[in-house]
Scaffold this active site. Sequence first.
Site, PDB file in Angstrom:
ATOM      1  CD  GLN A  18      61.925  71.767  -5.876  1.00 16.40           C
ATOM      2  OE1 GLN A  18      61.393  70.924  -6.571  1.00 16.40           O
ATOM      3  NE2 GLN A  18      62.731  71.446  -4.887  1.00 16.40           N
ATOM      4  CG  HIS A  38      56.329  86.677  -1.297  1.00 17.61           C
ATOM      5  ND1 HIS A  38      55.726  86.735  -2.513  1.00 17.61           N
ATOM      6  CD2 HIS A  38      57.642  86.477  -1.549  1.00 17.61           C
ATOM      7  CE1 HIS A  38      56.631  86.571  -3.478  1.00 17.61           C
ATOM      8  NE2 HIS A  38      57.799  86.413  -2.905  1.00 17.61           N
ATOM      9  CG  ASP A  51      60.706  86.449  -4.421  1.00 23.27           C
ATOM     10  OD1 ASP A  51      59.855  85.537  -4.305  1.00 23.27           O
ATOM     11  OD2 ASP A  51      60.644  87.518  -3.780  1.00 23.27           O
ATOM     12  NE  ARG A  76      59.304  64.514 -12.681  1.00 16.85           N
ATOM     13  CZ  ARG A  76      59.114  64.489 -11.362  1.00 16.85           C
ATOM     14  NH1 ARG A  76      60.078  64.104 -10.556  1.00 16.85           N
ATOM     15  NH2 ARG A  76      57.969  64.849 -10.847  1.00 16.85           N
ATOM     16  CG  HIS A 121      57.147  69.361  -8.790  1.00 18.24           C
ATOM     17  ND1 HIS A 121      57.925  68.341  -9.304  1.00 18.24           N
ATOM     18  CD2 HIS A 121      57.546  69.498  -7.498  1.00 18.24           C
ATOM     19  CE1 HIS A 121      58.750  67.885  -8.363  1.00 18.24           C
ATOM     20  NE2 HIS A 121      58.549  68.587  -7.256  1.00 18.24           N
ATOM     21  CG  ASN A 165      56.490  65.483  -7.740  1.00 22.34           C
ATOM     22  OD1 ASN A 165      57.136  64.511  -8.106  1.00 22.34           O
ATOM     23  ND2 ASN A 165      56.806  66.189  -6.654  1.00 22.34           N
ATOM     24  CD  GLU A 166      57.672  63.375  -3.652  1.00 23.85           C
ATOM     25  OE1 GLU A 166      57.574  64.291  -2.814  1.00 23.85           O
ATOM     26  OE2 GLU A 166      58.675  62.656  -3.742  1.00 23.85           O
ATOM     27  CG  ASN A 308      59.551  61.231  -7.034  1.00 21.55           C
ATOM     28  OD1 ASN A 308      59.848  60.917  -8.188  1.00 21.55           O
ATOM     29  ND2 ASN A 308      59.095  62.426  -6.715  1.00 21.55           N
ATOM     30  CE1 TYR A 310      65.485  62.781  -3.204  1.00 21.57           C
ATOM     31  CE2 TYR A 310      63.174  62.239  -3.502  1.00 21.57           C
ATOM     32  CZ  TYR A 310      64.310  62.923  -3.899  1.00 21.57           C
ATOM     33  OH  TYR A 310      64.267  63.736  -4.997  1.00 21.57           O
ATOM     34  CD  GLU A 378      61.630  64.221  -7.307  1.00 25.83           C
ATOM     35  OE1 GLU A 378      62.045  64.250  -6.130  1.00 25.83           O
ATOM     36  OE2 GLU A 378      60.681  64.901  -7.715  1.00 25.83           O
TER      37      GLU A 378
HETATM   38  C1  NOJ Z   1      60.667  65.277  -3.835  1.00 31.08           C
HETATM   39  C2  NOJ Z   1      60.120  66.479  -4.516  1.00 31.08           C
HETATM   40  O1  NOJ Z   1      59.383  66.089  -5.646  1.00 31.08           O
HETATM   41  C3  NOJ Z   1      61.180  67.494  -4.905  1.00 31.08           C
HETATM   42  O2  NOJ Z   1      60.536  68.661  -5.271  1.00 31.08           O
HETATM   43  C4  NOJ Z   1      62.140  67.680  -3.746  1.00 31.08           C
HETATM   44  O3  NOJ Z   1      63.040  68.711  -3.979  1.00 31.08           O
HETATM   45  C5  NOJ Z   1      62.848  66.369  -3.492  1.00 31.08           C
HETATM   46  N1  NOJ Z   1      61.866  65.415  -3.079  1.00 31.08           N
HETATM   47  C6  NOJ Z   1      63.947  66.428  -2.436  1.00 31.08           C
HETATM   48  O4  NOJ Z   1      63.399  66.572  -1.189  1.00 31.08           O
END
Ligand code: NOJ
Length: 484
Positions: A18, A38, A51, A76, A121, A165-166, A308, A310, A378
Amino acid sequence: MRKLPQGLKLGVATASFQIEGAWNTADKTPHIWDTMCHDHPEYIKDKTNADDACKSFEFYERDIEMLKFLGVEFYRFSISWPRILPTGYANKISETGYQYYNNLINKLLANNIEPVVTIYHWDLPQNLQDLGGWANPLIVDWFGDYAKVLYKLFGDRVKSWITINEPKQFGVFGYGMERFAPRINAAGIGEYLATKNIVLAHARAWHIYDEEFRNTQKGECGITIATDFRGAVSDSPEDIEAGLDAIEFEVGLHSHPIFSSKGGFPDRVVRRVAAKSAEQGFPRSRLPEFTAEEIEYAKGTSDFYGFNHYSTRYYTRSTYTPGSQPIPSYADDLGADFNYLDYEPGLLPHVTVIPPGIRKALKWVKDNCNNPPIFITENGFGTIGGGLRDPERISYYRKYLDNILDAIEEDGCNVVKYTAWSLMDNFEWDSGLSAKFGLFQVDFDDENKKRTARTSALWYKNLIATRTLDSNKTSIPELEEHVF
Ligand code: NOJ
């Protein structure tokens, strides 16, 4: 005003793909997201790719300046598998890849910032995907070998490892749906194969750490699971069942094998997938079983619960129509619809603002995962479109942290670290560069990827400095110019 508990550490997070850019620098080979972006730009909402992203491979020292500005205790970040192992296998370590992460770690430590490293990740080497990727049980060996290389190279200085991760997001969206790379879309089959292998690969990496490195390196190693809360839309017995099923499909599928006393996949998921598979004429359940030995091998393999979070969703079966989801599929196996209740509309669907949900999710982890130390790896708020004044983001953080403090003080949840996602705007997977999660805004049109502090960066800096949450306030800090 609320004081943060003593010992609760504060940090920020990013991930390799990212932010790094430099997708083909030196001997780095492509991974599944490079390939997807791509070959099929149309799969990314704004048709951008990573990129260059934030060019952190080149500008990581500026990232460290931003971390210093915020005053975080830890950072992290993740390591890119094909940047460190260009063949995907542990037969050859890239000198350039090694130097990059080595410098990053050393400079963080020199500035008193603890490195917290995510091993995976989502950037799987493409050549391993060509052999099936996470659907191939050999990934357990490949991933274990890769993790061992990292412990050997960096474990003298890195004391906090996050294996994976996730799992749900790349396992289900990548192997059971057409959302995330590698978009295999073997719905109802592929996501469960991947899930089983992810659990065992994580367990392998933990065992290697535990048996070969823990004594000398004295660090900790755990997994991060997306733990958005899932509940019921009403108190009706049917809805309550739907809510309980939903959290087991969405969270328990990954947490139960690792954190529960019983081990293996959660009963609710086992029963539903077995019943649906039988109805659909499959000779056995589409959810693969763990052997007794595998159950034991995976149980208890996380030193903390990486959390994590949200948003939250509430479920019902009253409106679910068979056929509204592909059959078979993970979504049809769950067989319920969701609503957002009591929400402030978010600007991105998965960040609908439901602050009490984080408290419920933390309590769920305490009750269902043997009351582990919880490392919030997160939490954050995304918008479409930038801007330096971001009252919605500050409001999100205030309300979510307020609920986290309730979970700690009133529910006895053992939260040890809190991580804001993200340090800066970055490449948000299938949403591309237009979804913004950063405390710092990044100008992606600028060759130097100029980073500018948002009001939320100033707010978070103040939270860290004062260790006091201004949960009763709604004002935002005066904008000051801080450019990196
Ligand atoms: C979880 C993910 O681990 C992370 O890569 C992502 O950018 C965030 N959520 C936000 O959506």
